[in-house]
Design a protein around this motif. Structure first.
Motif, PDB file in Angstrom:
ATOM      1  N   PHE A 212      54.840 -58.726 -33.873  1.00  4.35           N
ATOM      2  CA  PHE A 212      53.537 -59.421 -33.096  1.00  4.35           C
ATOM      3  C   PHE A 212      52.883 -58.602 -32.442  1.00  4.35           C
ATOM      4  O   PHE A 212      51.921 -58.816 -31.794  1.00  4.35           O
ATOM      5  N   THR A 213      52.738 -57.328 -32.398  1.00  2.00           N
ATOM      6  CA  THR A 213      51.576 -56.483 -31.750  1.00  2.00           C
ATOM      7  C   THR A 213      51.955 -54.921 -32.158  1.00  2.00           C
ATOM      8  O   THR A 213      50.362 -54.890 -32.195  1.00  2.00           O
ATOM      9  N   ILE A 214      52.652 -54.443 -32.480  1.00  3.41           N
ATOM     10  CA  ILE A 214      52.437 -53.032 -32.686  1.00  3.41           C
ATOM     11  C   ILE A 214      53.091 -52.117 -34.403  1.00  3.41           C
ATOM     12  O   ILE A 214      51.787 -51.759 -34.674  1.00  3.41           O
ATOM     13  N   GLY A 215      53.407 -53.022 -34.947  1.00  5.90           N
ATOM     14  CA  GLY A 215      53.493 -52.786 -36.500  1.00  5.90           C
ATOM     15  C   GLY A 215      54.715 -51.455 -36.036  1.00  5.90           C
ATOM     16  O   GLY A 215      55.050 -50.968 -35.307  1.00  5.90           O
ATOM     17  N   LEU A 216      54.909 -50.910 -36.745  1.00  2.93           N
ATOM     18  CA  LEU A 216      56.199 -50.086 -37.429  1.00  2.93           C
ATOM     19  C   LEU A 216      55.239 -48.499 -37.632  1.00  2.93           C
ATOM     20  O   LEU A 216      56.127 -47.657 -36.765  1.00  2.93           O
ATOM     21  N   VAL A 217      54.367 -47.996 -37.709  1.00  2.00           N
ATOM     22  CA  VAL A 217      53.052 -46.634 -37.499  1.00  2.00           C
ATOM     23  C   VAL A 217      52.344 -46.135 -36.518  1.00  2.00           C
ATOM     24  O   VAL A 217      51.266 -47.712 -36.137  1.00  2.00           O
ATOM     25  N   ARG A 218      52.041 -45.819 -36.630  1.00  2.00           N
ATOM     26  CA  ARG A 218      51.082 -45.172 -35.268  1.00  2.00           C
ATOM     27  C   ARG A 218      49.450 -45.487 -35.749  1.00  2.00           C
ATOM     28  O   ARG A 218      49.622 -44.851 -37.265  1.00  2.00           O
ATOM     29  N   LEU A 219      48.792 -46.606 -35.500  1.00  2.00           N
ATOM     30  CA  LEU A 219      47.112 -46.928 -35.783  1.00  2.00           C
ATOM     31  C   LEU A 219      46.435 -45.999 -35.304  1.00  2.00           C
ATOM     32  O   LEU A 219      46.489 -46.321 -34.078  1.00  2.00           O
ATOM     33  N   ASP A 220      45.115 -45.254 -35.727  1.00  2.00           N
ATOM     34  CA  ASP A 220      44.176 -45.151 -35.064  1.00  2.00           C
ATOM     35  C   ASP A 220      43.374 -46.300 -34.689  1.00  2.00           C
ATOM     36  O   ASP A 220      43.513 -47.104 -35.311  1.00  2.00           O
ATOM     37  N   PRO A 221      42.061 -46.077 -34.271  1.00  2.00           N
ATOM     38  CA  PRO A 221      41.260 -47.565 -33.782  1.00  2.00           C
ATOM     39  C   PRO A 221      40.966 -47.785 -34.704  1.00  2.00           C
ATOM     40  O   PRO A 221      40.378 -49.664 -34.934  1.00  2.00           O
ATOM     41  N   GLN A 222      41.228 -47.438 -35.663  1.00  2.00           N
ATOM     42  CA  GLN A 222      40.296 -48.437 -37.459  1.00  2.00           C
ATOM     43  C   GLN A 222      41.655 -49.167 -38.048  1.00  2.00           C
ATOM     44  O   GLN A 222      41.181 -49.627 -38.566  1.00  2.00           O
ATOM     45  N   GLY A 223      42.713 -49.014 -37.478  1.00  2.00           N
ATOM     46  CA  GLY A 223      43.982 -49.564 -37.891  1.00  2.00           C
ATOM     47  C   GLY A 223      44.181 -48.782 -39.121  1.00  2.00           C
ATOM     48  O   GLY A 223      45.592 -49.269 -39.765  1.00  2.00           O
ATOM     49  N   LEU A 224      44.323 -47.275 -39.671  1.00  2.00           N
ATOM     50  CA  LEU A 224      44.437 -46.968 -41.275  1.00  2.00           C
ATOM     51  C   LEU A 224      45.946 -45.752 -40.309  1.00  2.00           C
ATOM     52  O   LEU A 224      45.781 -45.258 -38.435  1.00  2.00           O
ATOM     53  N   PRO A 225      47.061 -46.092 -40.889  1.00  2.00           N
ATOM     54  CA  PRO A 225      48.055 -45.333 -40.632  1.00  2.00           C
ATOM     55  C   PRO A 225      48.120 -43.432 -39.782  1.00  2.00           C
ATOM     56  O   PRO A 225      47.027 -43.099 -40.476  1.00  2.00           O
ATOM     57  N   MET A 226      48.087 -43.364 -38.900  1.00  2.00           N
ATOM     58  CA  MET A 226      47.925 -41.741 -37.968  1.00  2.00           C
ATOM     59  C   MET A 226      49.610 -41.206 -38.697  1.00  2.00           C
ATOM     60  O   MET A 226      50.310 -41.225 -38.622  1.00  2.00           O
ATOM     61  N   LEU A 227      48.659 -39.196 -38.841  1.00  2.30           N
ATOM     62  CA  LEU A 227      49.812 -39.155 -40.035  1.00  2.30           C
ATOM     63  C   LEU A 227      50.031 -38.142 -39.054  1.00  2.30           C
ATOM     64  O   LEU A 227      49.265 -37.314 -38.675  1.00  2.30           O
ATOM     65  N   GLN A 228      51.487 -37.415 -39.288  1.00  2.12           N
ATOM     66  CA  GLN A 228      52.071 -36.242 -38.959  1.00  2.12           C
ATOM     67  C   GLN A 228      53.044 -35.273 -39.571  1.00  2.12           C
ATOM     68  O   GLN A 228      53.858 -35.667 -40.651  1.00  2.12           O
ATOM     69  N   ASP A 229      52.268 -33.897 -40.286  1.00  2.00           N
ATOM     70  CA  ASP A 229      53.004 -32.965 -41.620  1.00  2.00           C
ATOM     71  C   ASP A 229      53.033 -34.187 -42.206  1.00  2.00           C
ATOM     72  O   ASP A 229      53.868 -34.469 -43.481  1.00  2.00           O
ATOM     73  N   GLY A 230      51.965 -35.061 -42.974  1.00  2.00           N
ATOM     74  CA  GLY A 230      51.518 -35.635 -44.078  1.00  2.00           C
ATOM     75  C   GLY A 230      52.406 -37.186 -44.139  1.00  2.00           C
ATOM     76  O   GLY A 230      52.417 -37.817 -44.904  1.00  2.00           O
ATOM     77  N   GLN A 231      52.978 -36.930 -43.115  1.00  2.00           N
ATOM     78  CA  GLN A 231      53.928 -38.798 -42.857  1.00  2.00           C
ATOM     79  C   GLN A 231      53.275 -39.493 -42.227  1.00  2.00           C
ATOM     80  O   GLN A 231      53.195 -39.215 -40.362  1.00  2.00           O
ATOM     81  N   PRO A 232      53.479 -40.974 -41.835  1.00  2.00           N
ATOM     82  CA  PRO A 232      53.090 -42.273 -41.213  1.00  2.00           C
ATOM     83  C   PRO A 232      53.763 -41.733 -40.042  1.00  2.00           C
ATOM     84  O   PRO A 232      55.283 -41.360 -39.611  1.00  2.00           O
ATOM     85  N   ILE A 233      53.391 -41.804 -38.590  1.00  2.00           N
ATOM     86  CA  ILE A 233      54.401 -41.697 -37.493  1.00  2.00           C
ATOM     87  C   ILE A 233      55.068 -43.083 -36.879  1.00  2.00           C
ATOM     88  O   ILE A 233      54.338 -44.081 -36.133  1.00  2.00           O
ATOM     89  N   PRO A 234      56.196 -42.850 -36.803  1.00  2.00           N
ATOM     90  CA  PRO A 234      56.691 -44.384 -36.357  1.00  2.00           C
ATOM     91  C   PRO A 234      56.408 -44.739 -34.821  1.00  2.00           C
ATOM     92  O   PRO A 234      55.992 -42.931 -33.755  1.00  2.00           O
TER      93      PRO A 234
END
Length: 553
Positions: A212-234
């Motif tokens: 309903f609000t934020i999804g499973l992974v952190r997104l940048d301002p354009q809705g693309l998954p943000m990565l840490q060590d090549g992996q999406p950030i929960p």
């Protein structure tokens, strides 16, 4: 005259086509009105910054339950922004108020009729269309839930009334809706008690974030998954779900005298302090909910925390774009919508009007494939049928639209999704070219051989049999008005061109239109009152069942 199923000639054409604060307190922000009231359009000077007919069709197919000739003619004389503001000025046509006018407001058949009546006939089309989109994000379903039909109407009206409000209000009213409380187990959720084997229910706590609000992974301002060590950030961890579940304890029926004795679906849930967990809690982003808070204060802190998470703008913005405009918006498009969610230009976050305008007036929405090569979306069965009936004036003489079991005939019914994940997931991609390109096509999750056959057969029957002028039917049937097609039938090319503009916005290739016109010349024109009927029916079915219509661009 009764028609058979699909003729060999029509099948050949189909092959050709195929190639190509707490909600319990205070009033809702919008009052209900009589949905029978006709739209009164202000007079507009011809050519006053209006749009072309083709541009009008694309816009109306995104902002309403489907373009009609009357709406196209109206929109051609005004800017799109003026039409949106005109829609903002219309009162809400609400489902429960209409359902209560029937003989039985707990009848599933009556709820379905009311939904179709408002989708097809309500003047506040933008509000109704946005509410439907919201209902496929904030999912509540009748399936195996025990939620009464009038309660589903109450819930749908939460979305109708708040569609032009603030997302924070929608979030709170949905959270405290007894229908959502029953569907996702927050109604009667109690504080943990190890001695009694009671744990705070995590169902709503998880879904309010995941879906309903934020999804499973952190997104940048354009809705693309943000990565840490090549992996999406929960976005959250299990401990934060458990903390949020404890926040959502102590809420039950709004008319309860004791914790378990209420039953009024019309009002928001109320809190009982003895059943609320007042210990300290840790929720999203490690925000601390201090000990000894009330159920209301804890709820406010939790919903404020979720609402202010940076994911909400791109996560919700992308889904609304998908429901209204296109399945694969560019990151830049999502970013522009998210920016308006974050700040409407006056420092307000979550302003739905600003979000709606950003979605519908964006250059990508207006130029379609010219702005984004991956532009387009499959029309849901409910939208296909609603458009057919809007465009061709379907209703009984009393104004009702009794289409009572759509799930059996087209594979979809409002507020009847199989799960909280809706009829389809926003990230669904069918195997093949779409998935291989990293794209999605959410509505295709519904498409099976059975469902596709159902939809096409229903369209065939509803057009070839249920039409005005059929001597075997009377006005107590839902009849498509084909008079505008009959008068053009003597010139097949003109008939095809009219349907191409009205329904698809001139998407049909010249070669396909020429083939269809040639086929129609071989269909008997007829004489007298029925002249043009057979050509009109075949042309309508072939256009509306073609991929040039079913794929909205």
């Amino acid at each position: 005259m009764k028609r058979g199923r699909i003729s060999a000639s029509i099948l050949g054409l189909l092959v050709l086509f195929g190639q190509g604060h707490c909600a319990a307190a205070g009033a809702e922000p919008a009052d209900c009105v009589d949905p029978w009231a006709p739209i009164t359009y202000p007079a507009n000077a011809a050519g006053s910054n209006g749009v072309t007919a083709v541009e009008a069709v694309r816009f109306l197919n995104q902002a309403t339950f489907g373009s009609t000739q009357r709406d196209i003619d109206h929109l051609k004389h005004m800017p799109l922004s003026a039409w949106i503001k005109e829609q903002y000025g219309l009162d809400a046509s609400c489902h429960l108020a209409t359902l209560n006018q029937t003989q039985n407001n707990s009848s599933r058949e009556n709820r379905m009729e009311v939904w179709w009546r408002l989708a097809v006939r309500a003047p506040d089309q933008l509000r109704q269309r946005v509410a439907f989109a919201l209902s496929e994000i904030f999912v509540v379903s009748e399936r195996n839930s025990g939620i009464p039909q009038n309660a589903l109407a109450v819930y749908y009206d939460v979305l109708v009334r708040n569609a032009f409000g603030n997302f924070r209000d929608i979030l709170e009213r949905v959270t405290l809706s007894p229908a959502m409380g029953r569907f996702l187990s927050m109604l009667g959720n109690q504080k943990p008690d190890p001695l009694l084997g009671i744990r705070a229910d995590e169902n709503y706590a998880r879904e309010v974030m995941q879906l309903f609000t934020i999804g499973l992974v952190r997104l940048d301002p354009q809705g693309l998954p943000m990565l840490q060590d090549g992996q999406p950030i929960p976005t959250y961890i299990q401990a934060e779900v458990e903390g949020l579940a404890r926040v959502f304890t102590g809420w039950t029926w709004g008319d309860s005298l004791y914790f378990t004795d209420g039953d009024d679906w019309r009002i928001g849930m109320r809190a009982f302090g003895d059943y609320h967990d007042r210990a300290a809690k840790t929720i999203l982003d490690q925000v601390r909910v201090p000990a000894r808070g009330t159920a209301a204060s804890d709820l406010k802190l939790a919903l404020d925390t979720i609402f202010n998470h940076p994911n909400v703008g791109p996560f919700i913005g992308r889904q609304l774009i998908q429901r209204l405009v296109t399945s694969n918006p560019s990151p830049a498009y999502v970013g522009r919508v998210a920016a308006k969610f974050n700040d409407n230009g006056q420092g307000v976050r979550g302003d739905m009007k600003a979000v709606i305008e950003a979605i519908l007036l964006d250059d990508e929405a207006r130029r379609g494939p010219a702005a984004n090569a991956n532009f387009g979306k499959l029309r849901e069965p409910l939208l296909v049928m609603a458009h057919l009936w809007r465009a061709f004036n379907v209703a009984l003489p009393d104004g009702t639209v009794p289409y009572l079991y759509p799930e059996s005939s087209i594979g979809q019914a409002p507020l009847s999704a199989p799960s909280v994940f809706n009829f389809f997931r926003p990230d669904y991609a069918p195997n093949g070219a779409i998935k291989n390109k990293g794209l999605v096509a959410p509505e295709f999750q519904m498409v099976t051989e059975t469902q596709s056959t159902q939809l096409h057969n229903e369209l065939w029957g509803r057009i070839q049999w249920y039409y005005s002028g059929n001597p075997y039917l009377d006005l107590n049937n839902l009849l498509v008005d084909i008079e505008a097609l009959r008068v053009r039938a003597a010139k097949p090319a003109t008939l095809v061109d009219y349907l191409d503009q009205l329904l698809t916005g001139r998407r049909m290739p010249t070669a396909v239109k020429s083939s269809l016109a040639t086929y129609l010349t071989k269909v008997a024109l007829g004489t007298g009152a029925s002249a043009g009927t057979l050509r009109a029916l075949d042309a309508l079915y072939l256009v509306i069942s073609s991929p040039y219509y079913l794929i909205q661009t």
